[in-house]
Design an enzyme around this catalytic site. Structure first.
Site, PDB file in Angstrom:
ATOM      1  N   CYS A  41      -7.373  21.387  19.082  1.00 16.95           N
ATOM      2  CA  CYS A  41      -7.288  21.529  20.528  1.00 16.95           C
ATOM      3  C   CYS A  41      -6.408  20.341  21.127  1.00 16.95           C
ATOM      4  O   CYS A  41      -7.138  19.705  22.002  1.00 16.95           O
ATOM      5  CB  CYS A  41      -8.279  22.021  21.060  1.00 16.95           C
ATOM      6  SG  CYS A  41      -9.118  23.413  20.454  1.00 16.95           S
ATOM      7  N   GLY A  81       0.852  -1.405   0.162  1.00 17.30           N
ATOM      8  CA  GLY A  81      -0.108   0.056   0.005  1.00 17.30           C
ATOM      9  C   GLY A  81       0.809   1.287  -0.017  1.00 17.30           C
ATOM     10  O   GLY A  81       0.927   1.815  -0.991  1.00 17.30           O
TER      11      GLY A  81
HETATM   12  C1  LIG Z   1      -1.985  -2.869   5.776  1.00 19.51           C
HETATM   13  C2  LIG Z   1      -2.065  -4.058   5.020  1.00 19.51           C
HETATM   14  C3  LIG Z   1      -1.096  -4.211   3.805  1.00 19.51           C
HETATM   15  C4  LIG Z   1      -0.493  -2.820   3.147  1.00 19.51           C
HETATM   16  O1  LIG Z   1       0.589  -2.443   4.258  1.00 19.51           O
HETATM   17  P1  LIG Z   1       1.456  -1.328   3.772  1.00 19.51           P
HETATM   18  O2  LIG Z   1       2.433  -1.431   4.818  1.00 19.51           O
HETATM   19  O3  LIG Z   1       0.905  -0.099   3.228  1.00 19.51           O
HETATM   20  O4  LIG Z   1       2.188  -2.085   2.517  1.00 19.51           O
HETATM   21  C5  LIG Z   1      -1.069  -5.181   3.107  1.00 19.51           C
HETATM   22  N1  LIG Z   1      -1.834  -6.353   3.760  1.00 19.51           N
HETATM   23  C6  LIG Z   1      -2.410  -6.385   4.627  1.00 19.51           C
HETATM   24  C7  LIG Z   1      -3.240  -7.688   5.262  1.00 19.51           C
HETATM   25  C8  LIG Z   1      -2.548  -5.282   5.372  1.00 19.51           C
HETATM   26  O5  LIG Z   1      -3.313  -5.418   6.682  1.00 19.51           O
END
Ligand SMILES: *Cc1c(COP(=O)(O)O)cnc(C)c1O
Length: 440
Positions: free
Chosen positions: A364, A295
């Site tokens: 705040c 991600g």
């Molecule tokens: C959050 C998540 C990802 C992506 O994580 P990144 O650090 O953004 O690459 C991939 N697989 C699962 C199951 C996740 O929970």
């Protein structure tokens, strides 16, 4: 709060490490060739700005590294990092699938045109309604995280006359060496199935009607900067697959998770070449369909948050630069103590003599701070800054705390930009609310 002790990058270091950014003497800071001042002039601040070229660049870096290793792996973008439809459509355009963790994310991915079969549904606590919706939509794979959940998926699938394609998420008990709040693969946290329980559960699940058990998944954390913890986890996965096959089980799929770390300062982040090479070494010969689920890596460096200076105040011997962006927009510094580079938009501001300042928002809460003791030139009121590398876990974590509307978002592509989400109207904050008779 900043995580740099030995060497904190200065403005020149931050710029040098980010080819998508450039400083123009007249127009100020450019992102993918577009003056950020022009965007702020037209839609105001705070605003998120994403660069399509930067997203495609990250995808291509990853694909190039995988091809070179060589590793054949399908990339599923982890929607939770940034779920704007425009961003999801960009990922689809590069032939990526999606990894989703809620019905909302699934619906977004489908809405952006990602095919159901290219969607993986993960998450530690899927509701019966979510499982049913996933099966109804024909989602490609469900990553199951417990025996209880497997039973639930099997029952719902039978009720809908469907077959759920599931993989078991194994908790390999590996410390990814990252921030405690983003570690997911150690024993004792809520994620996954302990490795010791996998063989019996796999055999059990393979016999359940309504299920097709396709393999294993793991995801050990986020913002991982070295291949070492991955290597340890993938070796465990390879051993587990061998053990399952020795029991006569069929294992077709291995989902390697996400977590690929990026450089928030002037460091390069995880070497995707080393990562891909390690995949080839550990699981490359297993004869399974591999998937990865990044991600942050794909969208983090491709987004920034534009903000204006509301006020500069001096108190207790300190300089406070109060922005119009706040923790309700970008929560990461308050939640994880994370470092974000911050650059002035004006070339004149940037050349000014730098001194220490706390860069804060107007909310705040004392945790509403983007940077503590940061070297920053003098900034006049209404001058602007860009908070860098805010593409992932930025807008998605925004709230309307302090009745602050959600910021606008734009996407730059090939020198042009379009609004992908307008600034939320103040009235929209209460548009769905009702005042019952008895409270007046
Ligand atoms: C959050 C998540 C990802 C992506 O994580 P990144 O650090 O953004 O690459 C991939 N697989 C699962 C199951 C996740 O929970």
């Amino acid at each position: 709060m900043d995580s740099f002790s030995a060497h904190e990058p200065d403005i020149a270091d931050l710029l040098a490490a980010r080819p998508a950014l450039a400083m123009d003497a007249q127009a100020g800071l450019l992102f993918e060739g577009v003056p950020l001042n022009a965007i702020a002039d037209s839609i105001g601040t705070p605003s998120w700005v994403y660069g399509a070229g930067s997203v495609r660049g990250q995808i291509s870096r990853l694909k190039t590294a995988l091809d070179a290793a060589p590793v054949k792996a399908h990339i599923h973008y982890a929607v939770k990092a940034n779920d704007h439809l425009a961003i999801l459509a960009l990922m689809r355009g590069q032939n990526l699938g999606a990894d989703v963790v809620s019905q909302g994310e699934m619906r977004r991915a489908l809405r952006a045109g990602i095919a159901a079969r290219d969607i993986v549904f993960s998450g530690v606590g899927k509701s019966a309604e979510e499982i049913s919706a996933a099966l109804g939509a024909g989602i490609g794979q469900i990553n199951a995280e417990s025996a209880e959940e497997l039973a639930m998926i099997a029952a719902i699938a039978q009720g809908q006359n469907a077959t759920a394609h599931v993989v078991l998420r194994m908790n390999p008990d590996i410390d990814a060496g990252t921030h405690a709040k983003i570690t997911t693969g150690v024993a004792g946290n809520k994620f996954g199935i302990p490795a010791a329980d996998i063989p019996a559960l796999y055999a059990h699940a393979a016999r359940l009607p309504g299920l097709h058990v396709a393999g294993l998944a793991l995801h050990i954390g986020s913002q991982i900067l070295s291949p070492a913890p991955y290597r340890a986890a993938y070796e465990i996965a390879a051993d587990m697959i061998a053990a399952l096959r020795a029991q006569g089980q069929i294992v077709e799929t291995l989902d390697l998770g996400g977590g690929l770390g990026i450089g928030y300062g002037d460091d390069p982040g995880l070497s995707v070449a080393a990562y891909a090479h390690m995949i080839a070494q550990t699981v490359g010969a297993l004869d399974v369909a591999l998937m990865i689920e990044p991600g942050r890596f794909l969208i983090g460096p491709a987004g920034l948050l534009l903000a204006s200076v509301n006020l500069v105040k001096h108190a207790g011997g300190k300089r406070f630069i109060v922005l119009d962006a706040a923790m309700n927009d970008l929560l990461r510094p308050a939640l994880y103590d994370s470092y974000h580079g911050i650059l002035p938009l004006s070339a004149v501001d940037m050349r000014g003599q730098a001194s220490l300042a706390d860069i804060v928002g107007p909310v705040c809460e004392s945790s509403d701070m983007f940077a503590a003791d940061r070297l920053m030139p003098e900034l006049a009121l209404q001058s602007r800054v860009a908070i860098l590398d805010a593409g992932a876990y930025g807008a998605v974590m925004s709230s309307t705390y302090n009745a602050r509307p959600l910021a606008a978002a734009v996407l730059i592509d090939a020198g042009q930009y379009k609004v992908i989400r307008p600034r939320q109207r103040i009235e929209a904050l209460w548009a769905d609310e009702q005042i019952p008779d008895f409270s007046t």
